[in-house]
Design a protein around this motif. Structure first.
Motif, PDB file in Angstrom:
ATOM      1  N   ALA A  95      -0.157   9.384 -14.886  1.00 46.69           N
ATOM      2  CA  ALA A  95      -1.196  10.368 -14.566  1.00 46.69           C
ATOM      3  C   ALA A  95      -0.987  11.627 -15.391  1.00 46.69           C
ATOM      4  N   PRO A  96      -1.092  11.547 -16.727  1.00 46.46           N
ATOM      5  CA  PRO A  96      -0.858  12.751 -17.540  1.00 46.46           C
ATOM      6  C   PRO A  96      -1.869  13.851 -17.271  1.00 46.46           C
ATOM      7  N   ASP A  97      -3.123  13.489 -16.999  1.00 45.65           N
ATOM      8  CA  ASP A  97      -4.127  14.520 -16.723  1.00 45.65           C
ATOM      9  C   ASP A  97      -3.850  15.237 -15.411  1.00 45.65           C
ATOM     10  N   LEU A  98      -3.363  14.503 -14.420  1.00 42.28           N
ATOM     11  CA  LEU A  98      -3.036  15.129 -13.140  1.00 42.28           C
ATOM     12  C   LEU A  98      -1.870  16.097 -13.302  1.00 42.28           C
ATOM     13  N   TYR A  99      -0.844  15.682 -14.034  1.00 40.76           N
ATOM     14  CA  TYR A  99       0.287  16.583 -14.272  1.00 40.76           C
ATOM     15  C   TYR A  99      -0.154  17.815 -15.070  1.00 40.76           C
ATOM     16  N   LEU A 175      -7.552  12.361  -3.578  1.00 46.28           N
ATOM     17  CA  LEU A 175      -7.769  12.009  -4.980  1.00 46.28           C
ATOM     18  C   LEU A 175      -9.044  11.194  -5.165  1.00 46.28           C
ATOM     19  N   TRP A 176      -9.365  10.356  -4.196  1.00 47.36           N
ATOM     20  CA  TRP A 176     -10.535   9.502  -4.357  1.00 47.36           C
ATOM     21  C   TRP A 176     -11.821  10.174  -3.856  1.00 47.36           C
ATOM     22  N   TRP A 177     -11.704  11.060  -2.901  1.00 47.75           N
ATOM     23  CA  TRP A 177     -12.909  11.655  -2.327  1.00 47.75           C
ATOM     24  C   TRP A 177     -13.301  12.947  -3.026  1.00 47.75           C
ATOM     25  N   MET A 178     -12.335  13.746  -3.419  1.00 48.85           N
ATOM     26  CA  MET A 178     -12.643  15.065  -3.946  1.00 48.85           C
ATOM     27  C   MET A 178     -12.923  15.012  -5.446  1.00 48.85           C
ATOM     28  N   ARG A 179     -13.661  16.025  -5.888  1.00 54.38           N
ATOM     29  CA  ARG A 179     -13.858  16.226  -7.320  1.00 54.38           C
ATOM     30  C   ARG A 179     -12.642  16.980  -7.880  1.00 54.38           C
ATOM     31  N   VAL A 180     -12.511  17.006  -9.190  1.00 52.66           N
ATOM     32  CA  VAL A 180     -11.342  17.631  -9.813  1.00 52.66           C
ATOM     33  C   VAL A 180     -11.238  19.108  -9.429  1.00 52.66           C
ATOM     34  N   ARG A 335     -16.721  15.105 -11.916  1.00 51.54           N
ATOM     35  CA  ARG A 335     -15.654  14.140 -12.175  1.00 51.54           C
ATOM     36  C   ARG A 335     -14.788  13.950 -10.942  1.00 51.54           C
ATOM     37  N   PRO A 336     -14.622  12.712 -10.463  1.00 51.48           N
ATOM     38  CA  PRO A 336     -13.749  12.498  -9.304  1.00 51.48           C
ATOM     39  C   PRO A 336     -12.283  12.672  -9.686  1.00 51.48           C
ATOM     40  N   ALA A 337     -11.488  13.112  -8.729  1.00 47.86           N
ATOM     41  CA  ALA A 337     -10.082  13.392  -9.011  1.00 47.86           C
ATOM     42  C   ALA A 337      -9.297  12.135  -9.350  1.00 47.86           C
ATOM     43  N   CYS A 338      -9.748  10.959  -8.897  1.00 44.00           N
ATOM     44  CA  CYS A 338      -9.018   9.733  -9.203  1.00 44.00           C
ATOM     45  C   CYS A 338      -9.074   9.397 -10.686  1.00 44.00           C
ATOM     46  N   ASP A 339     -10.002  10.016 -11.432  1.00 49.98           N
ATOM     47  CA  ASP A 339     -10.037   9.811 -12.882  1.00 49.98           C
ATOM     48  C   ASP A 339      -8.834  10.428 -13.575  1.00 49.98           C
ATOM     49  N   LEU A 340      -8.097  11.258 -12.872  1.00 53.51           N
ATOM     50  CA  LEU A 340      -6.883  11.834 -13.446  1.00 53.51           C
ATOM     51  C   LEU A 340      -5.742  10.829 -13.520  1.00 53.51           C
ATOM     52  N   LEU A 341      -5.908   9.660 -12.921  1.00 54.43           N
ATOM     53  CA  LEU A 341      -4.895   8.603 -12.933  1.00 54.43           C
ATOM     54  C   LEU A 341      -5.227   7.589 -14.011  1.00 54.43           C
TER      55      LEU A 341
END
Length: 615
Positions: A95-99, A175-180, A335-341
């Motif tokens: 998850a480089p984008d999340l970090y 992560l799955w429900w919220m936006r970034v 963009r959903p937050a799960c896209d950070l994975l």
């Protein structure tokens, strides 16, 4: 200004905690100081005379005992492993984008970035210290810059342990429900807590309190008589210290939280208000998904492998039913937050398995009796199997009660198999107009039957007596047939659960490349958070009769099993979810009135006299 006030309050409370530690050390060293004074006074002739020699030996022996005891207590506190929350660690390459987002957030807040990120199957987020040696990998040998030369002192090794920042634990539904943007706003006050955590006094106070708490757990473990006696004394001292600093520690954490919240005010303040609304919505949908959808699957030996993806569907349905679809639709373009994975599916699967273990107590590995299930397979693998299993259990209990398989009067017309499991048999038995069965073989009260009161140790008889008493006290149905049947079902379910528990395999490593942090926490007391208390006999009876009706609808009227994201297993008739079956079933089991249910069956063309297929 508020940040400084909160941080100052936290530091002052941390110093109060450390003063408790200093006082404990002073008390431990006081006998040694007295012994030193006596010994020096005796050697110089300042303290000499009759009796002083014996006093010096007694005080010195007592001082030695106190020092050894204090050293033992300190060793227990230092070696005890603090409790760690069960999580799924997310590597940076996964998850480089999340970090990157978390580090950017830490830079904006001007605080140290968390050392790692982990997920928890719950709607919450926090910082967790995992700097204890027991929480990390084994320390490698000291090496110089030259590879393969151990034990040579040189430049600091890259593998040498250094103080690490806390781990950021994020609720996986977020992560799955919220936006970034919403996730960043929710995490802002949490990440801001790394600032006070880096203060030496606060960090030392937290280590001391965590060590005491872990030592209490160690001294409470069952051991032999000798160890129990020794650890009993250690536990008394540790609890005394913990009580002394508990209030200061609580105020310290309040100060840290206040300082973090004040610091986070400058980051996405307007978005945080909207994000907090989504937190409440996520919690509601997650709770419904676990209790209504996941729990029936877990009880059938299947664990949904995409719980976090399912919570999105559940919350979407909840938004639609609560007429919040317009506000929800405006969020879909972000963009959903799960896209950070990098691999959200694998991480979702690991979090789903951890949720099954925490809330239900399932094993750590998949197997024939514990397998993952996709949402597309849920109706056939879980709903259909659950209904037919419950219907089979219902007829087994009817057999144990000696209820005849032949349909009675008023069950409908047409031919039927007298030996097959039919819905008519259940309805006739629970109906008020059915003939009395007090003299039938197998009914409790017949001394000659092994399931009756003549065998008081039989679980069926015991459960019947308890269920009847419970239902009467709880204001439940006074229908004795319903009470007896509910008691039999309770006993049968208890037997099955006991058999499963007796044959459960020992927990081992998690399946898959990404999994829970198994070495960090003890899973001997799973489930840690059971979702529901044991079901009452009335609830079990209603579930089993409903399952029998659904089986008859599927086998005789072309109905199909379905999945409702908020209500769980549902019956689909002509593609539409049936919502009016429950009150008719309750009318039968509570009042003994089968008319509403028979009218419903006749309207839909369901044949209660036809045998159904069971597992």
């Amino acid at each position: 200004m508020g940040v400084e006030v909160g941080a100052q309050a936290a530091r002052s409370r941390a110093l109060a905690v450390l003063r408790v530690r200093s006082r404990a050390l002073a008390v431990a060293l006081l006998p040694a100081a007295v012994a030193v004074v006596l010994l020096v006074g005796g050697s110089t002739g300042q303290i000499d005379g009759p009796g002083w020699g014996v006093t010096r030996w007694i005080v010195s022996g007592f001082a030695l005992f106190v020092i050894l005891a204090a050293a033992g207590i300190a060793l227990v506190v230092a070696r005890s492993r603090p409790a760690v929350s069960p999580t799924v660690t997310i590597a940076e390459e996964s998850a480089p984008d999340l970090y990157r987002m978390v580090r950017d957030l830490a830079d904006r807040l001007e605080v140290p970035a968390p050392s790692a990120i982990a997920l928890t199957p719950d709607c919450d987020s926090w910082l967790e210290d995992r700097t204890h040696p027991a929480h990390g990998p084994p320390r490698p040998e000291s090496r110089d810059e030259i590879e393969g030369v151990p034990g040579v002192r040189g430049l600091p090794s890259a593998h040498r342990r250094t103080p690490a920042a806390p781990v950021l634990v994020i609720g996986s539904p977020f992560l799955w429900w919220m936006r970034v943007g919403e996730l960043r706003a929710v995490l802002a006050p949490v990440v801001a807590g790394t600032g006070p955590s880096a203060h030496p006094d606060i960090a030392a106070a937290r280590r001391f309190v965590r060590g005491l708490d872990a030592a209490v757990a160690v001294t409470s473990e069952p051991r032999g008589p000798l160890f129990r006696t020794v650890l009993g004394g250690v536990g008394w001292v540790v609890r005394l210290l913990l009580r002394s600093c508990r209030g200061h520690a609580a105020e310290m954490e309040r100060g840290v939280a206040a300082a973090a919240a004040e610091r986070a005010q400058a980051v996405d303040y307007g978005l945080r208000i909207v994000a907090q609304e989504q937190v409440g919505l996520a919690y509601a949908g997650w709770d419904r998904l676990l209790t209504r959808v996941a729990l029936p699957a877990w009880r059938m030996g299947r664990w949904p492998s995409r719980l976090d993806a399912g919570v999105v569907a559940a919350l979407t349905e909840l938004s639609r039913r609560d007429r919040l679809a317009e506000g929800f639709a405006s969020r879909l373009g972000e963009r959903p937050a799960c896209d950070l994975l990098e691999e959200p599916g694998a991480i979702d699967e690991a979090a789903s398995l951890l949720a099954a273990r925490l809330f239900h107590g399932g094993p750590a590995e998949t197997g024939p009796d514990w397998a993952p299930v996709d949402w597309d397979e849920y109706p056939d693998e879980v709903v259909d199997r659950k209904w037919r299993t419950d219907a089979a259990r219902l007829h087994r209990v009817l057999d144990a009660l000696g209820v005849s398989r032949s349909p009675g009067a008023g069950t409908g017309t047409g031919s039927s198999d007298p030996e097959g499991p039919t819905l008519a048999r259940v309805m006739d038995h629970l109906s008020d107009e059915a003939p009395g069965d007090s003299e039938e073989p197998g009914v409790p009260g017949n001394p000659g039957d092994p399931g009756g009161a003549g065998n008081p140790g039989d679980p069926l008889a015991v459960a019947r007596r308890e269920a009847v008493a419970y239902d009467e006290e709880d204001g439940g149905p006074e229908n004795e047939r319903s009470s007896a049947l509910a008691a039999g079902l309770s006993a049968e379910v208890a037997r099955e659960e006991a058999a499963v528990s007796a044959g459960a395999p020992a927990p081992s490593g998690a399946a898959g490349q990404v999994g829970p942090d198994m070495p960090l926490w003890d899973d001997g007391s799973l489930p840690l958070f059971p979702l529901q208390p044991p079901r009452t006999g009335r609830e079990l009876l209603a579930d089993h009769v409903t399952a029998m009706v659904c089986c008859a609808a599927m086998d005789t009227a072309g109905a199909a099993p379905g999945l409702d994201w908020l209500d769980g297993p549902s019956l689909l008739i002509n593609g539409e979810r049936s919502v009016d079956l429950g009150p008719r079933v309750l009318s039968l089991i509570e009042e003994g009135d089968p008319a509403p249910l028979r009218t419903w069956l006749l309207h839909l063309g369901i044949r209660p006299e036809k045998p159904v297929r069971l597992v």
